[in-house]
Design an enzyme around this catalytic site. Sequence first.
Site, mmCIF file in Angstrom:
data_model
loop_
_atom_site.group_PDB
_atom_site.id
_atom_site.type_symbol
_atom_site.label_atom_id
_atom_site.label_comp_id
_atom_site.label_asym_id
_atom_site.label_seq_id
_atom_site.Cartn_x
_atom_site.Cartn_y
_atom_site.Cartn_z
ATOM 1 N N LYS A 114 0.848 -1.199 0.000
ATOM 2 C CA LYS A 114 0.000 0.000 0.000
ATOM 3 C C LYS A 114 0.881 1.245 0.000
ATOM 4 O O LYS A 114 1.839 1.332 0.758
ATOM 5 C CB LYS A 114 -0.912 -0.001 1.217
ATOM 6 C CG LYS A 114 -1.846 1.201 1.313
ATOM 7 C CD LYS A 114 -2.772 1.060 2.506
ATOM 8 C CE LYS A 114 -3.694 2.274 2.626
ATOM 9 N NZ LYS A 114 -2.961 3.505 3.034
ATOM 10 N N SER B 84 -1.853 5.094 -3.827
ATOM 11 C CA SER B 84 -2.293 5.996 -2.768
ATOM 12 C C SER B 84 -1.173 6.961 -2.418
ATOM 13 O O SER B 84 0.006 6.600 -2.499
ATOM 14 C CB SER B 84 -2.671 5.176 -1.534
ATOM 15 O OG SER B 84 -2.879 5.984 -0.405
ATOM 16 N N HIS C 290 -1.568 8.410 0.655
ATOM 17 C CA HIS C 290 -1.757 8.391 2.113
ATOM 18 C C HIS C 290 -2.168 9.770 2.614
ATOM 19 O O HIS C 290 -1.713 10.233 3.648
ATOM 20 C CB HIS C 290 -0.461 7.943 2.800
ATOM 21 C CG HIS C 290 -0.683 7.185 4.077
ATOM 22 N ND1 HIS C 290 -0.071 5.982 4.329
ATOM 23 C CD2 HIS C 290 -1.431 7.454 5.176
ATOM 24 C CE1 HIS C 290 -0.413 5.553 5.539
ATOM 25 N NE2 HIS C 290 -1.253 6.438 6.063
ATOM 26 N N ASP D 74 -6.803 4.305 -3.513
ATOM 27 C CA ASP D 74 -7.202 4.903 -2.247
ATOM 28 C C ASP D 74 -7.014 6.418 -2.361
ATOM 29 O O ASP D 74 -6.259 6.877 -3.219
ATOM 30 C CB ASP D 74 -6.299 4.321 -1.142
ATOM 31 C CG ASP D 74 -6.742 4.710 0.249
ATOM 32 O OD1 ASP D 74 -7.911 5.068 0.426
ATOM 33 O OD2 ASP D 74 -5.912 4.644 1.168
ATOM 34 N N ARG E 182 -12.238 8.064 4.945
ATOM 35 C CA ARG E 182 -12.684 9.267 5.648
ATOM 36 C C ARG E 182 -14.125 9.621 5.313
ATOM 37 O O ARG E 182 -14.859 10.131 6.164
ATOM 38 C CB ARG E 182 -11.747 10.431 5.310
ATOM 39 C CG ARG E 182 -10.325 10.201 5.803
ATOM 40 C CD ARG E 182 -9.432 11.399 5.601
ATOM 41 N NE ARG E 182 -8.065 11.077 6.015
ATOM 42 C CZ ARG E 182 -7.140 11.983 6.266
ATOM 43 N NH1 ARG E 182 -7.410 13.262 6.143
ATOM 44 N NH2 ARG E 182 -5.925 11.611 6.633
#
Length: 294
Positions: free
Chosen positions: A167, A189, A191, A221, A245
Amino acid sequence: MEYTSNADRLTRQYFDSLLIESRYLDSAVPSTKLDLYGETFSTPIMTAALSHLHNTVADGMAVYAAGAAQANAVHWVGMGSDEELEGIVATGARTIKVIKPHADNALVFHKIEHAVKAGCFAVGMDIDHPFSPEGQFDVCDGFPLKAKSTEELAEFVQAAGVPFIAKGVLSPRDAEKCLKAGCAGIVVSHHHGMVPYAVPPLMALEDIIEVVGNQIPVFVDCGIESGVDAYKALALGATAVSVGRHLMGCLKDGPEAVAARIGQMTAELAGVMAKTGVKSLEEMDPTVLHKRTF
């Protein structure tokens, strides 16, 4: 922090810059069924690997997991205790555990072994979280972190015995190294802004797909707030997407609210699939998207 808001703002702008053409002839009611690592799910909209949701609502991690289970969606989980993970899996959620790049590899191997024994059907690592904003190795919840080599990643892959996912991939370079290490999937992603002005995941996705092709699943993501956002990622080659989120506001109303929002997003996705002639996830076509130039 400012760099985080910049990355998220650019990600939202990139999503909104992609326009969709309609294709009605020879279309049909679509299926959103996702086949992943030998299991079947109702939707390619997954939960994201969050942590510490008890700070948002009591027993928040289990509520989040139970919502995914009710929606028959893949559930991801971030850092937490072994006992917490066991409680998450006990909700019935088909779970993927994401482990931090702990400096102590013995701890990484322990977390992998425990996750598999607990019933996770895949495991992974946040390869993008070894450093602090100041460029030093980070410490997260008291645990020192450290960047991992391709060779170390390969050792984790071998130890898992279940699909291992990297990830935090945001470049073809890292994607190629993950393939070399034997990863069974990657998550594109940033992050939520680990790097200032990070490339929006969908902007990076096309070049990463060029490297990965159909060899392993590619997940996306960051910033996904609707089924339309999910559609755009899937059209560009993603296997599935994670939403974190955006779902946090549902936690106070229990797992039913989490499941309901995943269901709503899945319906939004199906609506766009129907109106663009896409009958299944396997038929996603990037040519339906157009980059706004006005």
